[in-house]
Scaffold this motif. Structure first.
Motif, PDB file in Angstrom:
ATOM      1  N   HIS A   1      -7.675  -0.746   0.137  1.00 53.59           N
ATOM      2  CA  HIS A   1      -7.198  -0.957   1.275  1.00 53.59           C
ATOM      3  C   HIS A   1      -8.121  -1.052   2.413  1.00 53.59           C
TER       4      HIS A   1
ATOM      5  N   CYS B   1       0.623  -1.170  -0.057  1.00 53.50           N
ATOM      6  CA  CYS B   1       0.039   0.075  -0.053  1.00 53.50           C
ATOM      7  C   CYS B   1       0.893   1.242  -0.025  1.00 53.50           C
TER       8      CYS B   1
ATOM      9  N   HIS C   1       0.327   4.057   0.831  1.00 53.43           N
ATOM     10  CA  HIS C   1       0.203   4.701   2.246  1.00 53.43           C
ATOM     11  C   HIS C   1       0.597   4.133   3.628  1.00 53.43           C
ATOM     12  N   CYS C   2       0.267   2.793   3.526  1.00 49.24           N
ATOM     13  CA  CYS C   2       0.555   1.816   4.902  1.00 49.24           C
ATOM     14  C   CYS C   2       1.707   1.033   4.845  1.00 49.24           C
TER      15      CYS C   2
ATOM     16  N   CYS D   1      -6.172   2.116   5.253  1.00 45.95           N
ATOM     17  CA  CYS D   1      -6.433   3.385   5.061  1.00 45.95           C
ATOM     18  C   CYS D   1      -7.672   3.760   4.262  1.00 45.95           C
TER      19      CYS D   1
HETATM   20 ZN   LIG Z   1      -3.600   1.672   3.232  1.00 49.69          ZN
END
Ligand SMILES: [Zn+2]
Lengths: 985, 191, 83
Positions: free
Chosen positions: C56, C5, C7-8, C60
């Motif tokens: 996700h 991901c 972001h994560c 997120c």
């Molecule tokens: Zn994420």
């Protein structure tokens, strides 16, 4: 007793008592069940699968195909456990499998005489006809005659754990290569997980007479374990088998936490499944010695030569008197050397080669054995236990040798299994005379015997290099590791030993009783590809997955077809590497813990009121509230409906999806999601809306209220709530990212209750804090607003009705839900559940799950006119397709039985009254039914072709499965108060 | 009591082996704050100016003077105070740059603290919580026992806050109970 | 499978919800029926590189475009789906 008086990794100061087939024996800590039985002179350990052949132990590890036992008893009884992997514990109880009535005298051994019945393909051919005989005769016969152990019939009393582990380097196996790899990576500071399937680290070092860095092999293994424990990043998992490799560095390993104890300690799991994520993996799983193919090669007393060394060196057990060693290369001479060192006389040595080294000649002399170069085994004597062999020398001269133990060295197969789990095919190495790993899973390297490197010094060097390289690859660089020193002579790899001829069956799969004759039959019938041969003969398909006999079967096929091993190839290996208990995969997720449960804030209150709960997805919802004297759910449900229609009731609707939507573009966003327009809705009002999928079919429905100019709250059905939120996130993030709108699920934020019935307003007035005006004028039907209750608690109130009565939904933050529902009930509202809610919505003709089935359009449900033509919305274009607008499509109607008392059933087909009962006359179905207390009749909602134009027509409802056949009148789906007088009252 | 615990029926505090404890953290005031696209910097400025708090980067949380900001996704934070307070009103000025939604009662939080916390969480979370990877100041949302669970490390004791949907509170409690039922998974090996 | 991901970080695929092919453009409201048909129903089924929408869902909550090899599951990239 055949215990050797000194040596071995057993504790001679302690005695463990155990039972096998009802007889008491004793062993030592450090023993396995197999070594302890051998130490007690027990060679016969089981009967084979099809022919009930007497079987002993072939190997000393998880590859064991013969000595499979039922371990423990009662609820903990576990079948098909290889005796060589069972750590002996005090009080162990085991029994042999697949024998009737006793192991020594097996009536079913007659199967051996009926062998043609059980030959390759017997399932496919023999029992084809007549079909009716299958259930009554063939299957019981086969099930009684063939088969392995019995599973426990009671619930498993043990618990199983699942856990996660992350590391830089996973090392599979703790033999010399694995230990060297773990040490090299650990010393560089990498996070290392070392998995060893046995209780001790060392692998073959525990079984062979070796020296590393001047220490005996087991001592070096112990010293290395201590060194690993000094590396802060190293985790050692003993009794842990890496069973599967998945994508992107994911591995599954099974830790047998308590299998070496009589029962697990208090709260201790029996086994644990580790899900390991590793950046790199060093596969150092070693190799399996392969069986040699000759007649009666399965007799108890015929063993792998390496396994004999394991029993001699690790367990201090001589598995049989006057051993004979048969070898196709140098490896078997190690067994001779160990016998000489331990003072065990060897009866004969058969080497398939005509030339051997001078050291080997000296060994042969020291052992006192007859040496037969270029010889072979001509005949095996002994049914339930080997007592002699006819052996032939190179000239064909035959003689009898008295022996109880034949140690066969036919070469080793690298344990390539884990390297193949992502589809990489093993490749034949002519140099190694074995299949070695081919294309490896990303991030994996292979070291030592698993790679076909059989020398000790070479394995240590490969392991060190692989461990260091794996650490390098994860950012832990360093200088070249010091390679542990070992001086072992280079050995020549042994070719596969395939001895045609001889008497008796020559097995290539002991566990499934597959012989060379079966392979030949497969070849004759055209099943030449090894994948076809495997499935036709079941070769390699038993729980041992052909670890000892797999390649022998391929070799047999290669010999029959005249192809090379490389051309013949091998079958694919799939997870798991060794069998895994289903309980271990389930972990804690069983019984009531199978999956998590969502409870509403009013759950405890509902339970106190006698609620019966039903699972709707993860939610528990109150179905009805049984009161004293009520014997059926219908009595409770009918009372609840009457209470609402005649007074006032309260229903927990907290499970309905709630999504709060804020922002200046929220109105446009709702217009895009719903078929109807919301941007024009005034503040303080609610509107019903329907959403489509992009393909034009109905997705979900519910109400949305405007609480402030840029603050809205949407409701969804309980079932679709997560999907609606995902859909909205997709629409916003992917299709309309520039819109200033934000939304989150507030389902759990608000405890919400429907209060419905002619007296609903008085209850609401009593529940709200003083000073609020909820008169019809101030708060009319479809009004929404913010209030307070319970002494200043923020409260949302909506004048909406699912029941058709004067009704409200009232919500407070969840922590106050329990207090609110008690206050509502105290004000006189009768609790009603999901069933009563459903009866009343059917009476009003509101679509729900049965109608929102993913196949209906807005037109089908009578909402066609809601579809705005002035705006774009999800599903608009595809909903215009002619077939979706066809009036002949089944559309929503009400159904009422013509004959009072007839019961309608959901799922029944709808047919013209006089039509024959054929599928061509099918015109729709009943989607929901209820007993309506208000009409004192069963009623239904259905989807009927051209339905809205057919009100008044009598049709047939046909439910052939349950024998239903009733005439019904097609009516409006709204059975009660069609003008809506009550809900506006 | 008008307010009801999300963990009604479960004990408020339980001790597991080795002085590791778990307890419910409630009530809380929590507001979901989602920046309008392109307004992330303006929102961060406003939060800094008004509350002296730096909005955290991805996977982190920050706190100042009792106000905690937890990253929940790109442009999305949860602002949180202990106890019940009028947090929506307190944050109202941020409404120019972001959407604000009250989620104080939408979540349930358990605080796990003590030397065995990481070993217990091995049995619950598919996340690498090794101290070299996950440290105080970090937060992650993941799946645990089929539930969405957010984990936030508070300190090196170590202390972790686990947050799930309020309706799942009992199931999270149960999952933690099962994850901590047996002897330590790894600590025993290194002891 | 593990998905990185943006972001994560990298997470197991059980944290994600799969939708289908990425890279489709929603037709204008007045587009021809054929365009809508293609958008709703017509999909490639490549043996090899393929871009797909994954959310996700347990992380997120962002929709991502994940490009992977359908034969080996090798992930080439994962980026936020917001254009
Ligand atoms: Zn994420």
């Amino acid at each position: 007793m055949t215990r050797i008086s000194t040596g071995g990794l057993i504790d001679r100061s302690k005695t463990l008592r155990f039972r096998f087939d009802g007889t008491n024996y004793s062993g030592r800590p450090g023993d396995t069940l197999a070594s302890a039985l051998l130490a007690n002179g027990v060679r016969l350990m089981g009967r084979s699968f099809k022919y009930h052949r007497p079987r002993g132990v072939l190997s000393a590890g998880p590859e064991e195909p013969s000595a499979l036992v039922e371990l423990r008893s009662g609820a903990r009884r576990e079948p098909n456990i290889p005796a060589p992997v069972v750590e002996l514990f005090h009080g162990l109880e085991a029994s042999s499998q697949n024998r009737f009535p006793s192991l020594g005298f097996d009536l079913m051994a007659v199967n051996g005489l009926l062998a043609p019945l059980f030959s390759a393909g017997f399932y496919y051919k023999t029992f084809m006809w007549p079909a009716s005989w299958w259930e009554k005769l063939y299957e019981p016969l086969i099930r009684h005659a063939a088969g392995l152990g019995r599973a426990a019939t009671e619930d498993d009393p043990d618990s199983y754990d699942r856990a996660h582990l992350f590391c830089d380097v996973l090392v599979v196996g703790s033999g010399p290569a694995g230990l060297a790899a773990a040490l090299a990576a650990g010393r560089r500071g990498a996070r290392v997980v070392l998995c060893e399937s046995g209780p001790l680290l060392g692998g073959r070092l525990l079984a062979e007479h070796t020296e590393i860095d001047g220490m005996p092999g087991p001592a070096w293994a112990a010293a290395t374990e201590a060194a690993l424990r000094d590396c802060p990043g190293v985790t050692i998992l003993r009794r842990t088998t890496v069973a599967a490799v998945f994508d992107h560095g994911s591995y599954v390993a099974v830790e047998r936490v308590a299998d070496h104890k009589p029962v697990p300690d208090s709260h201790e799991p029996r086994q644990r499944v580790w899900r390991i994520v590793a950046k790199r993996c060093v596969l150092a799983a070693g190799a399996f010695e392969r069986l040699a193919t000759f007649g009666d090669n399965d007799r108890p007393g015929v063993m792998l030569a390496g396994a004999v060394r394991t029993y001699l060196n690790r367990y201090a057990v001589l598995p049989g008197r006057a051993p004979v060693v048969a070898t196709s290369g140098d490896d078997g001479w190690r067994t001779v050397a160990d016998c000489v060192r331990l003072g065990i006389g060897v009866a004969a040595i058969i080497d398939r080669r005509s030339e051997i080294t001078s050291q080997q000649r000296q060994l042969a002399e020291a052992s006192g054995a007859q040496l037969l170069l270029g010889g072979r085994i001509a005949r095996v004597y002994g049914g339930t236990g080997l007592y002699g062999l006819d052996v032939e020398d190179a000239a064909g001269k035959r003689q009898f040798v008295s022996t109880e133990l034949l140690a066969v060295a036919g070469g080793w197969n690298p344990a390539v299994q884990l390297a193949c789990h992502l589809g990489g095919k093993p490749v034949w190495s002519e140099h190694t005379q074995a299949f070695v790993p081919g294309t490896l899973p990303p991030g994996m390297s292979v070291a030592g015997a698993a790679r076909g490197t059989f020398g000790l010094a070479a394995a240590l060097a490969e392991g060190s290099a692989a461990g260091a390289a794996a650490a390098d690859g994860t950012g832990f660089a360093g200088s070249a590791p010091a390679v542990p020193r070992a001086d072992d002579a280079a050995t020549t790899p042994a070719p596969i030993w395939f001895l045609a001829g001889g008497r008796g069956k020559a097995f290539v799969d002991f566990q499934h009783d597959v012989t060379t004759a079966d392979i030949a039959q497969a070849q004759q019938e055209g099943f030449v590809s090894v994948e076809h041969m495997k499935r036709y003969t079941t070769h390699g398909m038993a729980t041992d997955q052909g670890k000892t006999g797999g390649v022998a079967g391929m070799a047999a096929m290669a010999a029959l077809t005249g192809r090379s091993m490389a051309e013949t190839g091998t079958t694919l290996h799939r997870p798991p590497y060794t069998p895994i208990a289903i309980g271990a995969l389930a972990g804690h997720h069983r019984g009531k813990d199978f999956r998590p449960t969502r409870r509403t804030p009013a759950h405890d209150w509902a339970a106190e009121q006698g609620a019966s709960f039903v699972e709707t997805g993860p939610w528990l919802r109150a179905e009805w509230f049984t009161q004293p004297g009520e014997r059926t759910w219908l009595q409770s449900c009918t009372r609840e409906v009457n209470a609402v229609r005649g007074g006032v009731g309260v229903c927990d609707v907290s499970t309905l999806g709630k999504i709060e939507i804020v922002g200046p573009d929220a109105g446009a966003f709702l217009d895009f999601l719903y078929i109807n327009t919301f941007s024009t809705l005034p503040v303080g009002r609610v509107r019903y809306g329907t959403m489509l999928r992009e393909d034009g079919f109905v997705f979900d429905d519910g109400t949305t209220a405007r609480l402030a100019p840029d603050r809205w709250v949407m409701t969804t059905t309980t079932a679709n709530a997560p999907r609606v939120l995902q859909h909205m996130e997709f629409v916003h993030q992917v299709l309309r990212p520039d819109w200033r709108v934000a939304f989150v699920s507030v389902t759990d934020q608000w405890a919400q209750f429907a209060v419905a019935g002619p007296r609903a307003r008085s209850v609401i007035a009593a529940v709200l804090d003083a000073g609020f005006d909820v008169s019809d004028a101030a708060f009319p039907f479809m009004a929404a607003g913010n209030f307070t209750s319970l002494g200043g608690v923020e409260t949302r109130l909506f004048r909406i009705s699912f029941s058709g009565e004067q009704a409200y939904e009232i919500g407070v933050p969840s922590a106050y839900g329990d207090a609110l529902v008690r206050k509502i009930a105290a004000a006189g509202a009768v609790p009603y559940g999901l069933e009563a809610l459903s009866v009343m919505r059917i009476e009003k003709g509101h679509p729900a799950g049965g109608e929102l089935n993913g196949q209906t359009t807005a037109m089908d449900l009578g909402m066609g006119r809601m579809m705005s033509s002035k705006k774009d919305f999800i599903g608009r274009a595809m909903a215009q397709r002619p077939a979706l607008r066809d009036p002949q499509r089944p559309a929503l109607v009400g159904l009422k039985p013509v004959k009072a008392g007839d019961r309608l059933r959901a799922g029944a087909h709808l047919l013209p009254r006089t039509a024959t009962h054929r599928i061509e006359n099918d015109q729709g179905w009943i989607s929901s039914v209820a007993f309506s207390p208000s009409l004192n009749s069963w009623i239904g909602l259905g989807l009927l072709a051209n339905g809205p134009a057919r009100h008044g027509e009598i049709i047939r409802t046909l439910d052939p499965v349950r024998g239903g056949n009733a005439l019904a009148e097609v009516v409006s789906p709204c059975f009660i108060d069609p003008d809506g007088v009550r809900l506006r009252g | 009591m008008v307010e009801h615990s999300a963990f009604a029926g479960a004990q408020a505090v339980t001790a597991t082996q080795g002085g590791t404890t778990v307890r419910a953290i409630e009530p809380l005031s929590v507001v979901s704050v989602t920046a309008w696209r392109g307004q992330e910097a303006a929102l961060a400025d406003a939060v800094r100016a008004t509350f002296g708090l730096d909005l955290p980067q991805a996977g982190r949380w920050t706190a100042h003077a009792g106000l905690t900001a937890i990253w929940a996704g790109p442009g999305h934070w949860w602002l949180q105070r202990g106890g019940r307070s009028a947090l929506m009103q307190e944050l109202a000025a941020l409404g120019d740059h972001a959407g604000l939604i009250d989620i104080s009662d939408a979540r349930a939080v358990l605080r796990l603290r003590g030397p065995l916390a990481r070993d217990i969480l091995l049995g619950l979370l598919p996340l690498d919580l090794h101290p070299s990877v996950f440290t105080p100041g970090q937060v992650a949302s993941t799946i645990a026992a089929h539930m969405t669970v957010q984990v936030r490390q508070l300190d090196d004791k170590p202390t972790f806050d686990l947050s799930c949907l309020r309706s799942y509170a009992g199931s999270l409690w149960r999952a933690l109970e099962l994850a901590s039922a047996g002897p330590p998974r790894l600590s025993a090996l290194s002891a | 499978m593990r998905i990185p991901c943006p972001h994560c970080g990298e997470r197991g695929n059980d944290e994600f919800f799969y939708l289908g092919a990425a890279g489709l453009t929603r037709p204008a409201a007045d587009a021809q029926p054929e365009a809508w048909h293609d958008y709703v129903y017509l999909r490639d089924n490549p043996a090899g590189k393929h871009s797909e929408l994954w959310q996700h869902a347990h992380g997120c909550r962002r929709w991502l475009v994940v490009t992977r090899d359908t034969r080996t599951h090798a992930v080439f990239s994962a980026v936020d789906a917001t254009p």
